[in-house]
Design a protein around this motif. Structure first.
Motif, PDB file in Angstrom:
ATOM      1  N   TYR A 196      15.927 -23.938 -10.679  1.00 46.41           N
ATOM      2  CA  TYR A 196      15.342 -23.690  -9.368  1.00 46.41           C
ATOM      3  C   TYR A 196      16.378 -23.796  -8.249  1.00 46.41           C
ATOM      4  CZ  TYR A 196      10.677 -23.909 -11.438  1.00 46.41           C
ATOM      5  OH  TYR A 196       9.551 -23.652 -12.185  1.00 46.41           O
ATOM      6  N   ASP A 197      17.380 -24.648  -8.443  1.00 44.78           N
ATOM      7  CA  ASP A 197      18.419 -24.861  -7.433  1.00 44.78           C
ATOM      8  C   ASP A 197      19.744 -25.073  -8.140  1.00 44.78           C
ATOM      9  OD1 ASP A 197      16.803 -25.127  -4.830  1.00 44.78           O
ATOM     10  OD2 ASP A 197      15.832 -26.619  -6.127  1.00 44.78           O
ATOM     11  N   ALA A 198      20.833 -24.695  -7.481  1.00 49.72           N
ATOM     12  CA  ALA A 198      22.163 -24.891  -8.045  1.00 49.72           C
ATOM     13  C   ALA A 198      22.503 -26.373  -8.109  1.00 49.72           C
ATOM     14  CB  ALA A 198      23.190 -24.154  -7.199  1.00 49.72           C
ATOM     15  N   GLY A 199      23.347 -26.713  -9.088  1.00 57.06           N
ATOM     16  CA  GLY A 199      23.762 -28.101  -9.203  1.00 57.06           C
ATOM     17  C   GLY A 199      24.364 -28.393 -10.561  1.00 57.06           C
ATOM     18  N   GLY A 200      24.296 -29.664 -10.957  1.00 54.79           N
ATOM     19  CA  GLY A 200      24.834 -30.103 -12.233  1.00 54.79           C
ATOM     20  C   GLY A 200      23.942 -29.687 -13.384  1.00 54.79           C
ATOM     21  N   ARG A 249       6.322 -21.657 -20.279  1.00 53.39           N
ATOM     22  CA  ARG A 249       6.154 -20.425 -19.523  1.00 53.39           C
ATOM     23  C   ARG A 249       5.342 -19.431 -20.357  1.00 53.39           C
ATOM     24  NH1 ARG A 249       9.548 -18.519 -15.329  1.00 53.39           N
ATOM     25  NH2 ARG A 249       9.984 -20.229 -13.894  1.00 53.39           N
ATOM     26  N   PRO A 250       4.650 -18.500 -19.717  1.00 49.97           N
ATOM     27  CA  PRO A 250       3.993 -17.440 -20.486  1.00 49.97           C
ATOM     28  C   PRO A 250       5.022 -16.592 -21.234  1.00 49.97           C
ATOM     29  CG  PRO A 250       3.176 -17.516 -18.227  1.00 49.97           C
ATOM     30  CD  PRO A 250       4.378 -18.399 -18.269  1.00 49.97           C
ATOM     31  N   ALA A 309      22.780 -11.143  -6.476  1.00 46.12           N
ATOM     32  CA  ALA A 309      22.817 -10.844  -7.908  1.00 46.12           C
ATOM     33  C   ALA A 309      21.890 -11.739  -8.711  1.00 46.12           C
ATOM     34  CB  ALA A 309      24.251 -10.978  -8.436  1.00 46.12           C
ATOM     35  N   VAL A 310      21.735 -12.993  -8.277  1.00 44.17           N
ATOM     36  CA  VAL A 310      20.925 -13.960  -9.025  1.00 44.17           C
ATOM     37  C   VAL A 310      20.018 -14.709  -8.057  1.00 44.17           C
ATOM     38  CG1 VAL A 310      20.913 -15.899 -10.624  1.00 44.17           C
ATOM     39  CG2 VAL A 310      22.815 -14.283 -10.661  1.00 44.17           C
ATOM     40  N   GLY A 311      18.722 -14.573  -8.248  1.00 49.91           N
ATOM     41  CA  GLY A 311      17.768 -15.324  -7.446  1.00 49.91           C
ATOM     42  C   GLY A 311      17.120 -16.414  -8.279  1.00 49.91           C
ATOM     43  N   PHE A 312      16.876 -17.568  -7.670  1.00 47.50           N
ATOM     44  CA  PHE A 312      16.189 -18.674  -8.342  1.00 47.50           C
ATOM     45  C   PHE A 312      14.726 -18.676  -7.927  1.00 47.50           C
ATOM     46  CE2 PHE A 312      20.438 -21.208  -8.238  1.00 47.50           C
ATOM     47  CZ  PHE A 312      20.911 -20.482  -9.299  1.00 47.50           C
ATOM     48  N   PRO A 313      13.779 -19.135  -8.759  1.00 50.29           N
ATOM     49  CA  PRO A 313      14.011 -19.670 -10.108  1.00 50.29           C
ATOM     50  C   PRO A 313      14.390 -18.583 -11.101  1.00 50.29           C
ATOM     51  CG  PRO A 313      11.667 -19.515  -9.675  1.00 50.29           C
ATOM     52  CD  PRO A 313      12.343 -19.175  -8.390  1.00 50.29           C
ATOM     53  N   ARG A 314      15.131 -18.992 -12.119  1.00 47.18           N
ATOM     54  CA  ARG A 314      15.606 -18.038 -13.116  1.00 47.18           C
ATOM     55  C   ARG A 314      15.772 -18.736 -14.458  1.00 47.18           C
ATOM     56  NH1 ARG A 314      14.555 -13.918 -12.890  1.00 47.18           N
ATOM     57  NH2 ARG A 314      15.771 -12.922 -11.246  1.00 47.18           N
ATOM     58  N   ILE A 315      15.466 -18.026 -15.507  1.00 45.54           N
ATOM     59  CA  ILE A 315      15.843 -18.436 -16.859  1.00 45.54           C
ATOM     60  C   ILE A 315      17.198 -17.800 -17.134  1.00 45.54           C
ATOM     61  CG2 ILE A 315      15.278 -18.341 -19.307  1.00 45.54           C
ATOM     62  CD1 ILE A 315      12.320 -18.063 -18.492  1.00 45.54           C
ATOM     63  N   LEU A 316      18.240 -18.609 -17.263  1.00 42.46           N
ATOM     64  CA  LEU A 316      19.584 -18.102 -17.487  1.00 42.46           C
ATOM     65  C   LEU A 316      19.730 -17.577 -18.918  1.00 42.46           C
ATOM     66  CD1 LEU A 316      21.732 -20.885 -15.744  1.00 42.46           C
ATOM     67  CD2 LEU A 316      20.802 -18.777 -14.752  1.00 42.46           C
ATOM     68  N   GLY A 317      20.936 -17.071 -19.220  1.00 43.99           N
ATOM     69  CA  GLY A 317      21.236 -16.611 -20.576  1.00 43.99           C
ATOM     70  C   GLY A 317      21.548 -15.139 -20.629  1.00 43.99           C
ATOM     71  N   GLY A 356      19.498 -12.675 -17.591  1.00 39.69           N
ATOM     72  CA  GLY A 356      19.768 -14.001 -17.070  1.00 39.69           C
ATOM     73  C   GLY A 356      20.256 -14.024 -15.645  1.00 39.69           C
ATOM     74  N   ARG A 357      20.275 -12.849 -15.024  1.00 41.10           N
ATOM     75  CA  ARG A 357      20.734 -12.749 -13.632  1.00 41.10           C
ATOM     76  C   ARG A 357      19.722 -11.952 -12.808  1.00 41.10           C
ATOM     77  NH1 ARG A 357      25.983 -14.011 -12.833  1.00 41.10           N
ATOM     78  NH2 ARG A 357      26.329 -12.438 -11.223  1.00 41.10           N
ATOM     79  N   ALA A 358      19.610 -10.667 -13.077  1.00 44.43           N
ATOM     80  CA  ALA A 358      18.621  -9.845 -12.380  1.00 44.43           C
ATOM     81  C   ALA A 358      17.217 -10.083 -12.931  1.00 44.43           C
ATOM     82  CB  ALA A 358      18.990  -8.363 -12.504  1.00 44.43           C
ATOM     83  N   PHE A 359      17.132 -10.479 -14.204  1.00 45.37           N
ATOM     84  CA  PHE A 359      15.843 -10.798 -14.820  1.00 45.37           C
ATOM     85  C   PHE A 359      16.056 -11.964 -15.787  1.00 45.37           C
ATOM     86  CE2 PHE A 359      17.787  -7.332 -17.238  1.00 45.37           C
ATOM     87  CZ  PHE A 359      17.721  -7.787 -18.549  1.00 45.37           C
ATOM     88  N   ASP A 360      14.954 -12.592 -16.209  1.00 38.09           N
ATOM     89  CA  ASP A 360      15.045 -13.785 -17.041  1.00 38.09           C
ATOM     90  C   ASP A 360      15.734 -13.492 -18.366  1.00 38.09           C
ATOM     91  OD1 ASP A 360      13.891 -15.495 -15.218  1.00 38.09           O
ATOM     92  OD2 ASP A 360      11.860 -15.258 -16.001  1.00 38.09           O
ATOM     93  N   GLY A 361      16.569 -14.470 -18.784  1.00 39.18           N
ATOM     94  CA  GLY A 361      17.396 -14.286 -19.965  1.00 39.18           C
ATOM     95  C   GLY A 361      16.955 -15.078 -21.169  1.00 39.18           C
TER      96      GLY A 361
END
Length: 327
Positions: free
Chosen positions: A11-15, A24-25, A59-67, A95-100
């Motif tokens: 949801y937010d950048a960090g460690g 998630r569905p 390029a990348v909006g949060f929240p996001r599933i990376l990968g 993992g950037r424009a859409f969930d990964g």
């Protein structure tokens, strides 16, 4: 198939701790998409940079599933793919424009999926899509490697560096590679390096003791912190490919091309999108792994529940190979 899935969401950048496990569905594939049950995926430094907040918000909006990569089985068929097919996918906005892939299922465009015939274990398959496409693409698309070439891999103990060394050696090139740690020389030689240089940040003189005229091709995986020195390692009409950024420095301050790039040396780059992934002969490379002629260096294997620990391991450079997650 279940209606919900486990996923690691940011949801937010960090460690590493900002990666939150949630239910998630399971996504529904749109026309032209495949639903893949994720059996394994590798971790990539681009995901580390996104997690840290370095990726552009455009390029990348949060929240996001990376990968940005995954291997698994087709859970919902489309076109040439059948349910149960073993597949690999990477890049293309994943993992950037859409969930990964940091989840039990992922939806991706069918145009960025390769079907594989293999009996390799998932932890091996999970290590290879992005690693091998980056190594192969850097060598043959960007550098146009020839069998007669002497190749220098700057950042040789990275997962891509180890893969590139093995691929180049199998191809017939002479391979040199760098490491900052002398105790890793055996690792490099076991993966195809003919020559090993201990990287002090300034190795051009070392390289020219072995290759007086310089090397033909250089794969730069450390980044801008060593790029200027790598350019000095190249022979006339040689080439340097900028692919990696493990040095965590994004730009060159006061870059003077006329002073930095030796006469006739070519500087190029490789980032590897979905089209590049589809051009990678992944089935051939998988067959080489099955035959034992290509040995991907797998560092550590984690469960999806351990994604925070896995990211911490990647950030600390403690894996000694590709980190793989088994959802």
């Amino acid at each position: 198939m279940a209606d919900t899935m486990k996923a690691a969401v940011i949801y937010d950048a960090g460690g590493p701790e900002v990666l939150k496990l949630e239910n998630r569905p399971v996504p529904n594939p749109a026309a032209g998409e495949l639903l893949i049950k994720v059996m394994a995926f590798g971790l990539n430094r681009s995901e580390l940079f996104t997690r840290q907040g370095h990726s552009p918000k455009s390029a990348v909006g949060f929240p996001r599933i990376l990968g940005i990569e995954a291997v698994g089985v087709v859970a919902s068929s489309s076109g040439e793919f059948l349910e149960g097919d073993i597949v690999a996918t990477a890049m293309g906005g994943m993992g950037r424009a859409f969930d990964g892939s940091y989840a039990e299922y992922t939806c991706v465009p069918a145009s960025q999926v390769q079907k594989l015939q293999t009996h390799l274990p998932w932890e091996t398959l999970g290590a290879i899509p992005e690693m091998l496409q980056t190594a192969w693409g850097s060598l043959f698309t960007a550098l146009r490697l020839e069998k007669s070439d002497a190749l220098l891999i700057r950042g040789g103990t990275t997962s891509v560096g180890l893969a590139a060394a093995a691929i180049a050696k199998n191809f017939g090139a002479t391979v040199a590679a760098t490491t900052r740690k002398p105790e890793r020389e055996k690792l490099l030689r076991d993966n195809g390096a003919d020559h090993v240089f201990v990287d002090t940040g300034d190795i051009a003189l070392q390289v020219r003791e072995i290759f007086p005229n310089g090397v033909d091709k250089i794969l730069e995986l450390v980044g801008t912190t060593t790029l200027l020195d790598s350019l000095q390692c190249a022979r006339r009409n040689g080439a340097v490919c900028m692919t990696g950024m493990v040095g965590n420095q994004w730009t060159l301050k006061d870059f003077s091309p006329m002073g930095a790039i030796p006469t006739s040396v070519n500087l190029t780059s490789y980032s590897g999108g979905a089209e590049d992934f589809n051009q990678t002969p992944l089935q051939d490379l998988v067959s080489q792994i099955e035959a034992g002629t290509l040995k991907p260096q797998i560092g550590k294997v984690f469960a999806l529940d351990e994604i925070v620990e896995a990211h911490a391991c990647m950030e600390a450079n403690q894996a000694n190979g590709k980190i793989v997650i088994l959802p």
